[in-house]
Design a protein around this motif. Structure first.
Motif, PDB file in Angstrom:
ATOM      1  N   ASN A  90      51.795 147.167  55.021  1.00 17.21           N
ATOM      2  CA  ASN A  90      52.460 146.187  54.156  1.00 17.21           C
ATOM      3  C   ASN A  90      52.141 144.761  54.588  1.00 17.21           C
ATOM      4  O   ASN A  90      51.996 143.867  53.753  1.00 17.21           O
ATOM      5  N   CYS A 100      53.891 140.401  45.707  1.00 16.90           N
ATOM      6  CA  CYS A 100      54.352 141.794  45.765  1.00 16.90           C
ATOM      7  C   CYS A 100      53.278 142.714  45.176  1.00 16.90           C
ATOM      8  O   CYS A 100      52.794 142.463  44.083  1.00 16.90           O
ATOM      9  N   PHE A 101      52.940 143.768  45.903  1.00 15.09           N
ATOM     10  CA  PHE A 101      51.897 144.684  45.397  1.00 15.09           C
ATOM     11  C   PHE A 101      52.507 145.941  44.790  1.00 15.09           C
ATOM     12  O   PHE A 101      51.790 146.851  44.364  1.00 15.09           O
ATOM     13  N   GLN A 102      53.814 146.047  44.784  1.00 14.83           N
ATOM     14  CA  GLN A 102      54.577 146.897  43.870  1.00 14.83           C
ATOM     15  C   GLN A 102      54.502 148.407  44.083  1.00 14.83           C
ATOM     16  O   GLN A 102      55.080 149.154  43.297  1.00 14.83           O
ATOM     17  N   CYS A 104      55.432 150.060  46.867  1.00 15.59           N
ATOM     18  CA  CYS A 104      56.284 150.560  47.957  1.00 15.59           C
ATOM     19  C   CYS A 104      57.505 151.311  47.466  1.00 15.59           C
ATOM     20  O   CYS A 104      57.959 152.260  48.105  1.00 15.59           O
ATOM     21  N   THR A 105      58.065 150.877  46.319  1.00 11.46           N
ATOM     22  CA  THR A 105      59.335 151.494  45.911  1.00 11.46           C
ATOM     23  C   THR A 105      59.158 152.971  45.586  1.00 11.46           C
ATOM     24  O   THR A 105      60.066 153.768  45.788  1.00 11.46           O
ATOM     25  N   HIS A 290      63.486 150.620  51.772  1.00  9.97           N
ATOM     26  CA  HIS A 290      62.874 149.457  51.112  1.00  9.97           C
ATOM     27  C   HIS A 290      63.065 148.174  51.928  1.00  9.97           C
ATOM     28  O   HIS A 290      62.232 147.272  51.897  1.00  9.97           O
ATOM     29  N   SER A 293      60.446 148.145  54.428  1.00 11.75           N
ATOM     30  CA  SER A 293      59.196 147.823  53.746  1.00 11.75           C
ATOM     31  C   SER A 293      59.027 146.311  53.563  1.00 11.75           C
ATOM     32  O   SER A 293      57.948 145.749  53.786  1.00 11.75           O
ATOM     33  N   HIS A 294      60.126 145.663  53.176  1.00  7.77           N
ATOM     34  CA  HIS A 294      60.100 144.205  52.975  1.00  7.77           C
ATOM     35  C   HIS A 294      59.676 143.457  54.235  1.00  7.77           C
ATOM     36  O   HIS A 294      58.990 142.446  54.159  1.00  7.77           O
ATOM     37  N   CYS A 297      55.829 143.456  54.195  1.00  4.76           N
ATOM     38  CA  CYS A 297      55.132 142.711  53.127  1.00  4.76           C
ATOM     39  C   CYS A 297      55.428 141.219  53.210  1.00  4.76           C
ATOM     40  O   CYS A 297      54.557 140.389  52.974  1.00  4.76           O
ATOM     41  N   LYS A 298      56.675 140.883  53.543  1.00  2.00           N
ATOM     42  CA  LYS A 298      57.019 139.451  53.575  1.00  2.00           C
ATOM     43  C   LYS A 298      56.407 138.760  54.799  1.00  2.00           C
ATOM     44  O   LYS A 298      56.039 137.592  54.724  1.00  2.00           O
ATOM     45  N   SER A 442      63.120 138.017  44.869  1.00  3.76           N
ATOM     46  CA  SER A 442      63.166 139.310  45.573  1.00  3.76           C
ATOM     47  C   SER A 442      63.401 139.122  47.065  1.00  3.76           C
ATOM     48  O   SER A 442      63.831 140.047  47.747  1.00  3.76           O
TER      49      SER A 442
HETATM   50 FE1  SF4 Z   1      56.925 144.288  46.656  1.00  9.64          FE
HETATM   51 FE2  SF4 Z   1      57.367 143.960  49.237  1.00  9.64          FE
HETATM   52 FE3  SF4 Z   1      59.031 145.442  47.772  1.00  9.64          FE
HETATM   53 FE4  SF4 Z   1      56.562 146.286  48.361  1.00  9.64          FE
HETATM   54  S1  SF4 Z   1      58.255 145.919  49.812  1.00  9.64           S
HETATM   55  S2  SF4 Z   1      57.577 146.413  46.371  1.00  9.64           S
HETATM   56  S3  SF4 Z   1      55.406 144.391  48.262  1.00  9.64           S
HETATM   57  S4  SF4 Z   1      58.684 143.218  47.564  1.00  9.64           S
END
Ligand code: SF4
Length: 478
Positions: A90, A100-102, A104-105, A290, A293-294, A297-298, A442
């Motif tokens: 991430n 966001c590459f979307q 992960c959810t 999640h 996960s953030h 990615c962040k 987000s």
């Molecule tokens: Fe997007 Fe980050 Fe959520 Fe993945 S973890 S869906 S990149 S905001």
């Protein structure tokens, strides 16, 4: 089937025929729409990395369920290493896309379902875990993208689902037959729903017995009949439609509201139906994953923001000034604390009865609370370093205008050896990363609000051992 290439992923989306509305118009082919395609391109990087020598070994692994090489976005963690790798991937993707590459959810849903369907079956003798495994293998074998559909629109927040005036304000089962169930309702903030092949639905909250119709989990193709994607507005969206002043010229994020207008779900895709005692657990597991996960990615997005800050300082001729250097260090430490917290949540993970590994929820939620505040601070620091033109730079169209273009080129110049256009492009990227509403909101509400994070921390934290420390030090015996 093998892993999909980036091109095959885009081709596979072209074959889907979802019902889509945007800005009051029906969109017949979302792949051809530049606004939506910018989001799909961000998800496509999860396929692209699997093609790249430098990243293939990180983003792919052998699935114990199929024995084949799969993308990690389709593998619920089977070890601590899997949990850790997802944070590392991430971070790489966050820096690579700057947004966001979307994808992960979908993985967060797979993780939650792989734990909770097993637990439900043990208690209730239900058939969900095997159904889930069939679905998981289908996702892995075809290298599909899943999208989490969790957040109900909720109506009056003071009332539970069955108490609402309009019973559809939480997604519910309205009919059952031998073949399956019919569901009705709407889910908000469905980032990347059109970049996904499958929509995976979970309940949004803990439920009581009276709310049994709302305790439902299932998966359906994103172009299922009755499923309507209404793409939300965001602050910079028309720039992608116009093709100018985009900032991030490659990727973006879009968030539809998803309406389930009496949608049929066959039983083999139903993973919960009426088990209210597990609704809280399933959404809790999803959310905790999640939030982990953030943190990855962040941290990656902050990497891109730090890069932009440093470049802007160099273009402006301010890179040697001590307070500018300090601000960049302040951005770096925020990326590292977020990343560190998310990694710690992974290293402290534990094996669940189904064999899936679950992260430490307190650390994952602490990471998300940190993100909610510190991403805003990182954005403020970036704007501070870059300068006021983040706010009101003339358009690319003005630069191309034969009368004023040359004047703007002259007056928007920074240091002598950097072309004016580069400085303008970097200002635009800063604007996009700091002020694009779909992305920045987000940081606060993604994976639940800050109050939800605190609730989990409070529920999962043990205060007794901490009190014992204090009593011992104070010499209090009980
Ligand atoms: Fe997007 Fe980050 Fe959520 Fe993945 S973890 S869906 S990149 S905001």
């Amino acid at each position: 089937m093998a892993l999909k290439t980036k091109a095959q992923y885009i081709e596979s989306l072209k074959k889907l025929k979802p019902t889509v509305y945007m800005f009051g118009q029906k969109i017949e082919n979302p792949v051809d729409n530049p606004r939506i395609f910018a989001g799909m391109s961000a998800t496509a990087t999860t396929y692209e990395l699997a093609e790249m020598e430098a990243y293939r070994h990180k983003i792919t692994t052998i699935s114990p369920f199929t024995g084949e090489l799969v993308n990690r976005f389709n593998l619920p963690a089977q070890s601590i290493e899997d949990l850790v790798m997802r944070v590392k991937i991430n971070r790489i993707l966050g820096g690579y896309t700057g947004t966001c590459f979307q994808r992960c959810t979908g993985l967060d849903c797979l993780g939650a379902l792989s734990i909770v369907t097993y637990n439900m079956d043990q208690k209730h003798g239900t058939p969900y875990y095997h159904r889930f495994l069939d679905f998981l293998k289908y996702m892995q074998t075809n290298d599909l993208t899943g999208n989490a559909s969790v957040t109900d629109v909720k109506g009056d927040r003071s009332l539970s689902p069955h108490e609402q005036d309009d019973k559809d304000l939480y997604l519910r089962v309205v009919d059952k037959s031998q073949g399956g169930i019919i569901v009705r309702g709407a889910k908000a903030h469905q980032t990347g729903s059109l970049s996904s092949h499958e929509i995976i639905v979970l309940p949004t909250r803990a439920l009581r017995k009276e709310d049994a119709d709302y305790a439902v989990a299932f998966a359906i193709p994103s172009d299922t009949r009755g499923l309507i994607h209404v793409v939300g507005r965001s602050s910079l969206d028309t720039r992608e439609l116009d093709g100018v002043d985009c900032g991030n010229i490659r990727y973006s994020k879009y968030c539809p509201t998803l309406i389930f207008d009496d949608v049929f779900v066959p039983w083999d895709r139903v993973f919960m139906c009426g088990e209210t005692d597990y609704a809280g657990e399933i959404v809790g597991r999803f959310s905790a994953y999640h939030r982990q996960s953030h943190g990855g990615c962040k941290a990656g997005k902050i990497d891109a923001m730090i890069g932009a800050a440093q470049i802007m300082a160099e273009y402006n001729g301010t890179s040697k000034i001590s307070h500018i250097k300090e601000k960049i260090v302040d951005m770096i430490h925020r990326a590292e604390t977020l990343y560190g917290c998310s990694l710690a949540a992974s290293y402290e993970g534990k094996r669940e009865p189904s064999g899936t590994y679950f992260i430490d929820p307190v650390l994952a939620n602490a990471s998300k609370i940190h993100e909610g505040k510190e991403m805003a601070e990182v954005g403020r620091l970036l704007v501070d370093v870059a300068g006021g033109y983040v706010a009101d730079l003339p358009s690319d169209r003005d630069l191309k205008n034969p009368e004023i273009g040359p004047l703007l080129q002259k007056y928007l110049k920074g240091v002598a050896d950097v072309p004016t256009l580069n400085r303008i492009k970097m200002f635009r990227l800063v604007e996009k990363m700091v002020l694009e509403s779909a992305d920045t909101i987000s940081d606060i509400h993604g994976g639940g609000s800050a109050a939800a994070h605190r609730l989990t921390i409070s529920k999962e934290s043990e205060l007794e051992p901490k009190k014992r420390c204090a009593r011992r030090l104070a010499g209090i015996e009980e």
